[in-house]
Design an enzyme around this catalytic site. Structure first.
Site, PDB file in Angstrom:
ATOM      1  N   ARG A 137       0.770  -1.220   0.207  1.00 22.77           N
ATOM      2  CA  ARG A 137      -0.034  -0.009  -0.077  1.00 22.77           C
ATOM      3  C   ARG A 137       0.845   1.314  -0.290  1.00 22.77           C
ATOM      4  NH1 ARG A 137      -2.128  -3.570   3.807  1.00 22.77           N
ATOM      5  NH2 ARG A 137      -1.307  -2.368   5.553  1.00 22.77           N
ATOM      6  N   CYS A 157       0.663  20.734 -10.483  1.00 22.62           N
ATOM      7  CA  CYS A 157      -0.679  20.549 -10.587  1.00 22.62           C
ATOM      8  C   CYS A 157      -1.284  19.177 -10.121  1.00 22.62           C
ATOM      9  CB  CYS A 157      -1.374  21.258 -11.973  1.00 22.62           C
ATOM     10  SG  CYS A 157      -1.121  22.799 -12.121  1.00 22.62           S
ATOM     11  N   HIS A 224     -11.885  24.089 -11.649  1.00 26.44           N
ATOM     12  CA  HIS A 224     -12.456  25.205 -12.174  1.00 26.44           C
ATOM     13  C   HIS A 224     -12.591  25.606 -13.542  1.00 26.44           C
ATOM     14  CE1 HIS A 224      -8.086  25.820 -11.578  1.00 26.44           C
ATOM     15  NE2 HIS A 224      -7.943  26.252 -12.583  1.00 26.44           N
TER      16      HIS A 224
END
Length: 282
Positions: A137, A157, A224
């Site tokens: 994991r 980003c 956005h």
């Protein structure tokens, strides 16, 4: 019809109908004419794409899949932060005179760390772990290094990828899944571009470790639509939708580091007209 189209349309409508605005607030991005670039935004958007069902390319307009793959190879395979190693010009405005975008993206993937098994960069460690401890994991990459942010020409980003393997009853092979974490996204300019990029990355890594490419979970913190994109988005989401294209990889290539954009096979990609001259806030 393409499920990626349906998700995109639903996401855009929700932002336009229920999002909050940054108009009048202090914002960093500017348009080319110097005016502030305001947005309508939703917090915490999550979309799930299953590559076993279809490849998640929009048909509302064409996504340049080979160019998207080229950028993902630039970051994770070439591990470069220099635009001279990239075929497109999407990073030109953030590059210095030598072509560097600073200690960003591919530079971070190339950084090596010490493990009990030796030194690995981030991508090599992912491949090693998936080959040796696939149900771990802890298999991930992360480009958001705080100590280096001041030397990045643009903060990452899409900054973090986590890989997770499942194998259900009846699965012939293990299934490789991915979570893409993104702090911010320009929905019109970048949403499907990023989705397709990381779907291709998932396919290549799955091929390397002999697994099936499964689900891509895309988490966007600040999703956005820029003020000057609203009318474009409204027109785009009303367009006809088509079945998803068939996208595959050259069956003769196994090793992650051997893939080129020529190994991406795109078939039956029907789509609407391209949206040209999208203004980009910087």
């Amino acid at each position: 019809m393409s499920k990626a189209d349906q998700l995109f349309v639903s996401m855009c409508k929700d932002i336009l109908d229920h999002g909050t605005t940054t108009e009048g607030e202090k914002v960093r991005p500017r348009w080319e004419d110097g005016f502030p670039a305001y947005t309508i935004k939703n917090f915490g958007v999550t979309n799930r794409y299953d590559l076993r069902e279809e490849f998640p390319a929009l048909t509302l307009r064409r996504t340049a899949l080979k160019s998207a793959m080229d950028e993902i190879l630039w970051i994770y395979q070439k591990k470069s932060n220099n635009i001279n190693d990239l075929n497109s010009h999407i990073w030109d405005q953030w590059a210095d005179e030598s072509g560097s975008i600073g200690k960003a993206y591919g530079y971070q993937i190339a950084q090596k760390s010490s493990y009990r098994e030796g030194e690995f960069d981030q991508m090599d460690r992912v491949l090693y772990d998936l080959e040796h401890t696939p149900f771990s994991r802890r298999i991930m990459t992360n480009m958001y290094t705080f100590a280096d942010l001041h030397e990045m020409n643009l903060y990452p980003c899409a900054y973090s990828v986590t890989y997770n393997v499942t194998q259900g009853e009846g699965d012939e092979k293990p299934v490789l899944n991915m979570v893409l974490m993104q702090r911010s996204q320009d929905i019109l300019a970048a949403n499907n571009w990023n989705v397709c990029q990381y779907a291709i990355l998932l396919m290549m890594v799955a091929r390397h470790v002999d697994m099936v490419a499964g689900e891509l979970l895309h988490v966007i913190v600040d999703a956005h639509i820029y003020d000057r994109h609203v009318d474009i988005v409204r027109e785009l989401i009303e367009r006809p939708q088509y079945p998803a294209p068939r996208v595959s990889l050259n069956p003769n290539v196994q090793n992650f580091y051997d893939f080129t954009i020529d190994d991406l096979i795109v078939e039956d990609y029907n789509h609407g007209p391209q949206v040209k001259n999208i203004p980009i806030a910087v």
